[in-house]
Design a protein around this motif. Structure first.
Motif, short mmCIF file in Angstrom:
data_model
loop_
_atom_site.label_atom_id
_atom_site.label_comp_id
_atom_site.label_asym_id
_atom_site.label_seq_id
_atom_site.Cartn_x
_atom_site.Cartn_y
_atom_site.Cartn_z
N GLY A 205 -1.42 24.88 8.07
CA GLY A 205 -0.33 24.24 8.65
C GLY A 205 1.05 24.86 7.78
N PHE A 206 0.76 25.81 6.72
CA PHE A 206 1.80 26.20 6.02
C PHE A 206 2.24 27.58 6.61
CE2 PHE A 206 3.69 28.16 2.16
CZ PHE A 206 4.81 27.38 2.15
N GLU A 207 3.47 27.96 6.75
CA GLU A 207 3.88 29.21 7.14
C GLU A 207 4.85 29.95 6.09
OE1 GLU A 207 6.11 31.47 11.06
OE2 GLU A 207 5.97 29.16 11.03
N VAL A 208 4.27 31.00 5.83
CA VAL A 208 5.15 31.81 4.50
C VAL A 208 6.47 32.65 5.19
CG1 VAL A 208 5.03 33.66 2.92
CG2 VAL A 208 3.15 32.14 3.15
N SER A 209 7.51 32.20 4.87
CA SER A 209 8.79 32.35 5.26
C SER A 209 9.22 34.06 4.62
CB SER A 209 10.00 31.60 5.18
OG SER A 209 10.03 31.38 3.81
N LEU A 210 8.57 34.36 3.45
CA LEU A 210 9.18 35.52 2.76
C LEU A 210 8.62 36.92 3.71
CD1 LEU A 210 8.76 34.49 -0.77
CD2 LEU A 210 10.93 34.97 0.44
N PRO A 211 9.48 37.84 3.34
CA PRO A 211 8.71 39.17 4.17
C PRO A 211 7.48 39.79 3.68
CG PRO A 211 11.18 39.34 3.78
CD PRO A 211 10.75 38.17 3.01
N THR A 212 6.35 39.81 4.33
CA THR A 212 5.22 40.29 3.92
C THR A 212 4.86 41.30 2.81
OG1 THR A 212 4.02 39.44 5.75
CG2 THR A 212 2.94 40.82 4.41
N SER A 213 6.09 42.23 3.01
CA SER A 213 6.33 43.58 2.19
C SER A 213 6.54 43.18 0.68
CB SER A 213 7.28 44.36 2.80
OG SER A 213 8.62 43.70 2.92
N THR A 214 7.34 42.02 0.61
CA THR A 214 7.85 41.42 -0.85
C THR A 214 6.74 40.74 -1.52
OG1 THR A 214 8.53 39.39 -0.05
CG2 THR A 214 10.18 41.16 0.25
#
Length: 328
Positions: A205-214
């Motif tokens: 249930g945790f969503e990563v908000s940072l761009p995947t490329s970073t």
């Protein structure tokens, strides 16, 4: 100077001289029975650190143990570490299979030609040394496993004149899979990591908000952590105090709303957090519960001072139980 052979009776005398409590009679016989099955070097030299009286040891130039230390306390830590290796290896292999499946899927979806995984043009040009080494590894693994007629490799090569990547990855080590990921084109690296993050969101249930490329460099460090611990577990080396070497990039555990002690990301605690990204919730919960049970048992078997030292080396705080249970 070479080390001469030492008999079991001599080892008992040596341990008593070094202030390890071993009563004569039945207790001494039990210790000898254990040492006849378990290597003295593995048990004592491997797990003595938290039991040593450092002041006397340094001044005397020989190991000297904290008063009250028994052989069975050291053996309990040895058994705990072995149990921990067996437990974590199970879940490290599961993480390995997860990565292999995603690598094969996304690479094959993008590169549909036969043997496209042996074409250097399908990989990143940023590190040709690593990519060239990878292709050499893939060729060697293919050749090695195609000799046997009952193998999947032989079947695909003779019947279909091809070898799908999803078959090949079943014979790659975790380290080789990591090489593969690091050699992939950036767009495919993002797809693999994005797939893993989607699973993580679905399970925890945790969503990563940072761009995947970073996050690619951090993810590479995570993979190196998993490989390092996987090798420790597979080869039966000491686990609880193992630390991974820092790479070019600081291992920031960006995927978790957790406060971690400085430097603990390179310890066993860092591994536990990293595995959270690769496992289904149910399996992760079972792993944590088993760890809690093992630590609780050990806490009753050795003195508090030594248990606290062990927690510190694992990267855990004195609130270890709450910290572990908070993950599930």
């Amino acid at each position: 100077m070479s080390k001469p052979f030492t008999s079991l009776n001599s080892l008992l005398r040596l341990m008593r001289k070094r202030n390890i409590s071993i009563k004569k009679g039945t207790e001494g016989s039990k210790v000898k029975n254990i040492l006849s099955r378990e290597n003295y070097y593995s048990v004592i030299n491997g797990y003595k650190d938290i039991f040593l009286d450092q002041t006397i040891t340094e001044s005397s130039g020989d190991d000297y143990y904290i008063s009250g230390t028994t052989f069975f306390q050291i053996y309990e830590v040895y058994c705990f570490d072995r149990e921990l290796r067996h437990l974590l290896l199970r879940y490290l292999l599961q993480a390995e299979k997860n990565l292999a499946t995603k690598l094969a899927y996304h690479f094959s979806d993008e590169n549909k030609a036969e043997f496209s995984h042996l074409n250097i043009n399908n990989f990143s040009k940023s590190d040709l040394h690593t990519t060239t080494r990878l292709i050499s590894i893939l060729s060697t693994v293919t050749q090695k496993n195609s000799k046997f007629q009952d193998s999947g490799f032989y079947h695909y090569l003779t019947k279909h004149q091809s070898l799908p990547l999803w078959v090949l990855v079943t014979k790659l080590t975790f380290g080789e899979l990591t090489y593969f990921y690091k050699s992939m084109l950036p767009v495919l690296q993002e797809k693999v990591l994005g797939n893993i993050l989607d699973d993580y969101h679905s399970e925890f249930g945790f969503e990563v908000s940072l761009p995947t490329s970073t996050l690619i460099n951090n993810f590479n460090d995570m993979l190196d952590t998993l490989v390092s611990y996987r090798n420790i577990c597979a080869h039966g080396d000491r686990l609880y105090n193992h630390r991974v070497r820092k790479g070019k990039h600081t291992r920031k555990l960006l995927f978790f709303h957790l406060t971690t002690p400085k430097g603990s990301e390179t310890s066993l605690w860092g591994l536990i957090l990293t595995l959270r990204l690769f496992l289904p919730y149910h399996d992760y919960k079972c792993m944590i519960q088993n760890m809690v049970n093992s630590l609780a048992t050990l806490s009753k078997a050795i003195p508090q001072q030594q248990f606290n030292s062990l927690l510190n080396k694992m990267g855990l705080t004195l609130q270890w139980k709450d910290s572990l249970l908070s993950l599930i």
